[in-house]
Write an enzyme that holds these catalytic residues in place. Structure first.
Site, PDB file in Angstrom:
ATOM      1  CB  SER A 182      45.078  36.865  36.605  1.00  0.00           C
ATOM      2  OG  SER A 182      44.114  37.861  36.698  1.00  0.00           O
ATOM      3  CG  HIS A 324      45.386  41.229  33.325  1.00  0.00           C
ATOM      4  ND1 HIS A 324      45.856  41.220  34.626  1.00  0.00           N
ATOM      5  CD2 HIS A 324      44.604  40.125  33.197  1.00  0.00           C
ATOM      6  CE1 HIS A 324      45.362  40.167  35.250  1.00  0.00           C
ATOM      7  NE2 HIS A 324      44.602  39.477  34.410  1.00  0.00           N
TER       8      HIS A 324
HETATM    9  C1  GCU Z   1      38.942  38.880  36.213  1.00  0.00           C
HETATM   10  C2  GCU Z   1      38.816  38.995  37.709  1.00  0.00           C
HETATM   11  C3  GCU Z   1      40.194  39.072  38.395  1.00  0.00           C
HETATM   12  C4  GCU Z   1      41.089  37.962  37.915  1.00  0.00           C
HETATM   13  C5  GCU Z   1      41.137  37.946  36.396  1.00  0.00           C
HETATM   14  C6  GCU Z   1      41.942  36.791  35.796  1.00  0.00           C
HETATM   15  O1  GCU Z   1      39.415  40.083  35.685  1.00  0.00           O
HETATM   16  O2  GCU Z   1      38.030  40.119  38.004  1.00  0.00           O
HETATM   17  O3  GCU Z   1      40.060  39.004  39.797  1.00  0.00           O
HETATM   18  O4  GCU Z   1      42.355  38.097  38.478  1.00  0.00           O
HETATM   19  O5  GCU Z   1      39.823  37.831  35.879  1.00  0.00           O
HETATM   20  O6  GCU Z   1      42.098  35.762  36.437  1.00  0.00           O
HETATM   21  O7  GCU Z   1      42.395  36.948  34.653  1.00  0.00           O
END
Ligand code: GCU
Length: 343
Positions: A182, A324
């Site tokens: 992420s 995710h």
């Molecule tokens: C949020 C953010 C993302 C990021 C994520 C993370 O969802 O909007 O851009 O990748 O956090 O780091 O888990």
């Protein structure tokens, strides 16, 4: 032509418009082994905990690197370095707590070293007008539109771990994969773009500001990420909020900066916020640059089905079922790819 001229131009586009420039402030660096256990993981590995100490302008900052090296293999060995954005319960050096996010035992069993540092050591993940973390040490004078943000700071931290690996005879510093999930995945891509010592970047579900094509405006958009995380990118990135179609670049060009080194892009089927299709297409459209080095780098334009890794030469992609996260299943595909490009 690509390597001598265009690569540098594209790198400058990303420094200027997305992640910002690392300041040239001088600093000194030293390493201190604070703990070593040759009998870790029931004798399977050696644990080393190393502080990377950065000093500048009378202030200092410690990056705490944790490293396990397999015991029963000839050295040096290839390694995976996680840029951890989740906190210490995922990366317990005592191994009382275990987490699929950093599956140290499984990575050791496959013949790799595994390392981790916490992104917060380099720069805490909050907006404080760039007073804390490495910004507090190296930033001097007024902030500029292209001054580095927090993602560039984390990427810089990964490069300081690379500096350390170059001094550790157990690690093959020419065979290091930098892994991030992420926000950490955005960081892994930028770290590998800036630091050509990194042999492989693994971008797990990095989404907007990472692998995903911005022009698709699918899931998280530049406007949303700039509003929610104003410290991640340089100020110039705000110019592209609601203005993606005017960008003189898109994220496939970031992936192209990693060529001819290896890149592994991943998605999760339910993680639409990070735009799986836009991430795959970004990898796909980086391939003309990969093909300058190896003509046989070929992927189909359509995405592979769920849970089927596709690989060609130095590029790999998979979309895992589910939400995710970064799981052992993902790591097993990272290592299947690693077995072909790092060993
Ligand atoms: C949020 C953010 C993302 C990021 C994520 C993370 O969802 O909007 O851009 O990748 O956090 O780091 O888990």
């Amino acid at each position: 032509m690509w390597e001598k001229l265009r690569r540098e131009e594209v790198l400058e586009i990303f420094r200027e418009n997305v992640y910002g420039r690392v300041p040239s402030t001088p600093y000194s660096k030293s390493y201190k082994v604070v703990n070593e256990d040759k009998n870790a993981m029931g004798g399977m590995a050696t644990l080393k905990q190393v502080d990377i100490i950065i000093v500048s302008g009378g202030k200092s900052l410690d990056i705490h690197l944790t490293l396990f090296v397999p015991n029963n293999l000839p050295k040096p060995v290839p390694a995976y370095l996680l840029i951890d954005n989740r906190g210490p319960s995922n990366t317990d050096p005592s191994r009382k707590l275990k987490s699929e996010f950093w599956p140290a035992e499984e990575v050791i069993a496959r013949g790799y070293a595994i390392a981790v540092f916490s992104n917060a050591d380099v720069d805490p993940d909050n907006f404080d007008d760039f007073k804390n973390g490495i910004h507090g040490l190296l930033d001097r004078g007024e902030r500029q539109p292209d001054s580095w943000g927090t993602i560039a700071a984390w990427a810089w931290g990964a490069s300081r771990c690379m500096d350390y690996f170059e001094t550790d005879r157990d690690i093959n510093s020419e065979k290091v994969a930098v892994v991030g999930h992420s926000r950490g995945g955005k960081t892994a891509l930028w770290a590998a773009a800036e630091d050509q010592r990194i042999a492989m970047a693994i971008s797990n579900e990095s989404g907007c500001g990472g692998a995903a094509l911005a022009r698709r405006k699918y899931g998280e958009t530049i406007e949303r990420i700039n509003n929610a995380f104003p410290h991640w990118f340089c100020n110039n990135y705000k110019k592209w909020s609601k203005n993606e179609d005017s960008m003189p670049f898109d994220m496939h060009m970031l992936i192209a900066l990693i060529a001819p080194r290896a890149v592994c892009v991943t998605s999760a089927g339910e993680d639409l916020w990070a735009d799986p299709r836009g991430s795959y297409l970004s990898l796909y459209h980086s391939l003309p640059v990969y093909r300058l080095y190896d003509k046989s780098t070929i992927l189909k334009e359509e995405m592979p089905p769920i849970n089927k890794q596709v690989k060609s030469r130095k590029v790999a992609y998979h979309v895992r079922d589910g939400a995710h996260n970064m799981l052992l299943k993902d790591w097993n595909w990272f290592m299947d790819f690693g077995d072909t490009v790092l060993k």
